[in-house]
Scaffold this motif. Sequence first.
Motif, short mmCIF file in Angstrom:
data_model
loop_
_atom_site.label_atom_id
_atom_site.label_comp_id
_atom_site.label_asym_id
_atom_site.label_seq_id
_atom_site.Cartn_x
_atom_site.Cartn_y
_atom_site.Cartn_z
N VAL A 27 0.60 -1.99 -0.26
CA VAL A 27 0.29 -0.04 0.10
C VAL A 27 0.52 0.93 0.35
N PHE A 28 2.67 1.02 0.81
CA PHE A 28 3.00 2.05 1.12
C PHE A 28 3.91 2.36 0.10
N GLU A 29 3.73 1.56 -1.26
CA GLU A 29 4.94 1.19 -2.14
C GLU A 29 5.91 1.13 -1.69
N GLU A 30 6.57 0.35 -0.37
CA GLU A 30 7.80 0.17 -0.24
C GLU A 30 8.95 1.28 0.68
N GLU A 31 7.68 2.13 1.43
CA GLU A 31 7.85 3.13 2.30
C GLU A 31 8.19 2.71 3.92
N VAL A 32 7.92 1.70 3.69
CA VAL A 32 7.42 1.48 5.12
C VAL A 32 9.12 1.30 5.71
N THR A 33 9.59 1.61 6.74
CA THR A 33 11.15 1.58 7.16
C THR A 33 10.80 0.48 8.79
N GLU A 34 11.37 0.29 9.20
CA GLU A 34 11.53 -0.63 10.46
C GLU A 34 11.18 0.34 11.77
N ASP A 35 11.61 1.73 11.50
CA ASP A 35 10.77 1.96 12.08
C ASP A 35 9.27 2.58 12.25
N ASP A 36 8.97 2.41 10.88
CA ASP A 36 7.20 2.85 10.53
C ASP A 36 7.05 1.45 11.30
N TRP A 37 7.70 0.39 10.73
CA TRP A 37 6.60 -0.81 11.39
C TRP A 37 6.56 -1.23 12.65
#
Length: 181
Positions: A27-37
């Motif tokens: 959904v976020f087109e690979e923009e999910v960082t470890e921090d986001d997760w």
Amino acid sequence: MANVETAHTADLGVAARKAIRALLAEVFEEEVTEDDWEHCLGGVHALVWEGTEPGAELVGHASVVQRRLLYDGRALRAGYVEGVAVRADRRRRGYAAAMMEELERVVRHAYDLGALGASDDGARLYTARGWQRWRGPTSALTPTGVVRTPEDDDCVFVLPVATRLDLTRELTCDWRDGEVW
């Protein structure tokens, strides 16, 4: 047929956590960082599954985690919404609203207020559900003190619950790695 379920992070199995992470990346087109997760973990998840076990497919996710927000000299217990995502081919079916309904129930019964950072697209959903745009300055309580976050002004929304709020005052979030709001 879609099924909305809620579960604490501790009750999610490995397969569910992998499905959530994959959905967020899609959904976020690979923009999910470890921090986001990491920001999505440690609270209650609302999950939308289509189909029946064992072939059910995850098409929506949102979570609410506890944070502290400083407002008017007080540290408020906030239910902070993270990782709201619906697969592109499943949007406009009410899935985001169904997930938010579950998380708002949690917020109303466990926190002083709800809060979240929203994109322009997401803002329409939240305002329609009674969330209010924060109009005052935003800041973060960093390891070096309170630092203004003007880039987050106009992106923060709150759901007042137990505390009367003046939306034009300063609102400060607790520190975390990555995006603070």
